[in-house]
Design a protein around this motif. Structure first.
Motif, short mmCIF file in Angstrom:
data_model
loop_
_atom_site.label_atom_id
_atom_site.label_comp_id
_atom_site.label_asym_id
_atom_site.label_seq_id
_atom_site.Cartn_x
_atom_site.Cartn_y
_atom_site.Cartn_z
N LEU A 149 2.27 1.77 -3.46
CA LEU A 149 1.21 2.23 -4.36
C LEU A 149 0.92 3.71 -4.12
O LEU A 149 0.77 4.48 -5.08
CB LEU A 149 -0.04 1.38 -4.14
N LYS A 150 0.86 4.11 -2.86
CA LYS A 150 0.64 5.53 -2.55
C LYS A 150 1.76 6.39 -3.12
O LYS A 150 1.50 7.45 -3.69
CB LYS A 150 0.58 5.74 -1.02
N ALA A 151 2.99 5.94 -2.96
CA ALA A 151 4.15 6.71 -3.41
C ALA A 151 4.21 6.82 -4.93
O ALA A 151 4.75 7.79 -5.46
CB ALA A 151 5.43 6.09 -2.87
N SER A 152 3.68 5.84 -5.64
CA SER A 152 3.77 5.87 -7.10
C SER A 152 2.47 6.26 -7.78
O SER A 152 2.37 6.21 -9.01
CB SER A 152 4.25 4.50 -7.61
N MET A 153 1.47 6.68 -7.02
CA MET A 153 0.17 7.03 -7.59
C MET A 153 0.29 8.15 -8.64
O MET A 153 -0.46 8.17 -9.62
CB MET A 153 -0.80 7.44 -6.49
N HIS A 154 1.24 9.04 -8.47
CA HIS A 154 1.40 10.14 -9.43
C HIS A 154 1.85 9.66 -10.82
O HIS A 154 1.72 10.39 -11.79
CB HIS A 154 2.42 11.17 -8.88
N LEU A 169 -6.12 5.20 0.07
CA LEU A 169 -5.28 5.27 -1.12
C LEU A 169 -5.74 6.45 -1.97
O LEU A 169 -6.60 6.30 -2.83
CB LEU A 169 -5.38 3.98 -1.93
N PRO A 170 -5.22 7.63 -1.68
CA PRO A 170 -5.67 8.82 -2.42
C PRO A 170 -5.48 8.64 -3.93
O PRO A 170 -4.41 8.27 -4.40
CB PRO A 170 -4.77 9.93 -1.89
N SER A 171 -6.55 8.87 -4.65
CA SER A 171 -6.52 8.76 -6.11
C SER A 171 -6.92 10.12 -6.68
O SER A 171 -7.36 10.99 -5.94
CB SER A 171 -7.49 7.66 -6.55
N PRO A 172 -6.78 10.29 -7.98
CA PRO A 172 -7.19 11.58 -8.57
C PRO A 172 -8.65 11.88 -8.26
O PRO A 172 -9.49 10.97 -8.20
CB PRO A 172 -6.98 11.37 -10.06
N MET A 185 0.83 -1.19 0.00
CA MET A 185 0.00 0.00 0.00
C MET A 185 0.88 1.26 0.00
O MET A 185 0.58 2.23 -0.68
CB MET A 185 -0.93 -0.01 1.21
N GLU A 186 1.98 1.22 0.73
CA GLU A 186 2.88 2.38 0.79
C GLU A 186 3.51 2.63 -0.58
O GLU A 186 3.63 3.77 -1.02
CB GLU A 186 3.97 2.18 1.85
#
Length: 137
Positions: free
Chosen positions: A47-52, A107-110, A44-45
């Motif tokens: 994924l959060k770090a690479s969401m951009h 998991l913040p998404s756009p 999860m960490e």
């Protein structure tokens, strides 16, 4: 079988089956649309770090997983329910909506995806499933 037992069973079966569909689609999504270069999907960490790095195409399968998982779960719940089929389809939809809200908080998404997902994937799919099961008599 007593109606209350059947209705409780309907919700449980709907939640389990819908979750299985959701997870199945999520699991195959990476082989159809590979994650962006440098993205870590293992945690999860990561994924959060690479969401951009994610592009709109990477959100297609999560939306489909949420929508189809909800639809299948709500449809099964409505088919199994002894009465008030639409109610039990919508109950399953509300459970999946709650899960979607928790997912967005974790998991913040756009913003555009959050809006489309919350508005289009849960309650409308549960409503369609409830209507389909109700007209199936």
């Amino acid at each position: 079988m007593k109606p209350i037992v059947r209705n409780i069973l309907a919700v449980i079966v709907g939640l389990v089956a819908g979750s299985a569909v959701n997870m199945g689609i999520i699991m195959i999504s990476g082989s159809i649309i590979p994650p962006p270069e440098g993205a870590d999907n293992a945690t999860m960490e990561g994924l959060k770090a690479s969401m951009h790095l994610f592009q709109p195409k990477h959100f297609l399968f999560p939306f489909l997983a949420h929508a189809l998982g909800t639809f299948v779960g709500a449809l099964l719940a409505a088919i199994i329910a002894a009465n008030r089929k639409m109610l039990f389809a919508l109950i399953v939809g509300l459970f999946f909506l709650a899960g979607g809200i928790v997912n967005i908080l974790m998991l913040p998404s756009p913003l555009w995806f959050s809006i489309v997902d919350l508005i289009g994937a849960y309650l409308p799919e549960a409503f369609i499933a409830g209507k389909l099961a109700s007209s199936r008599r």
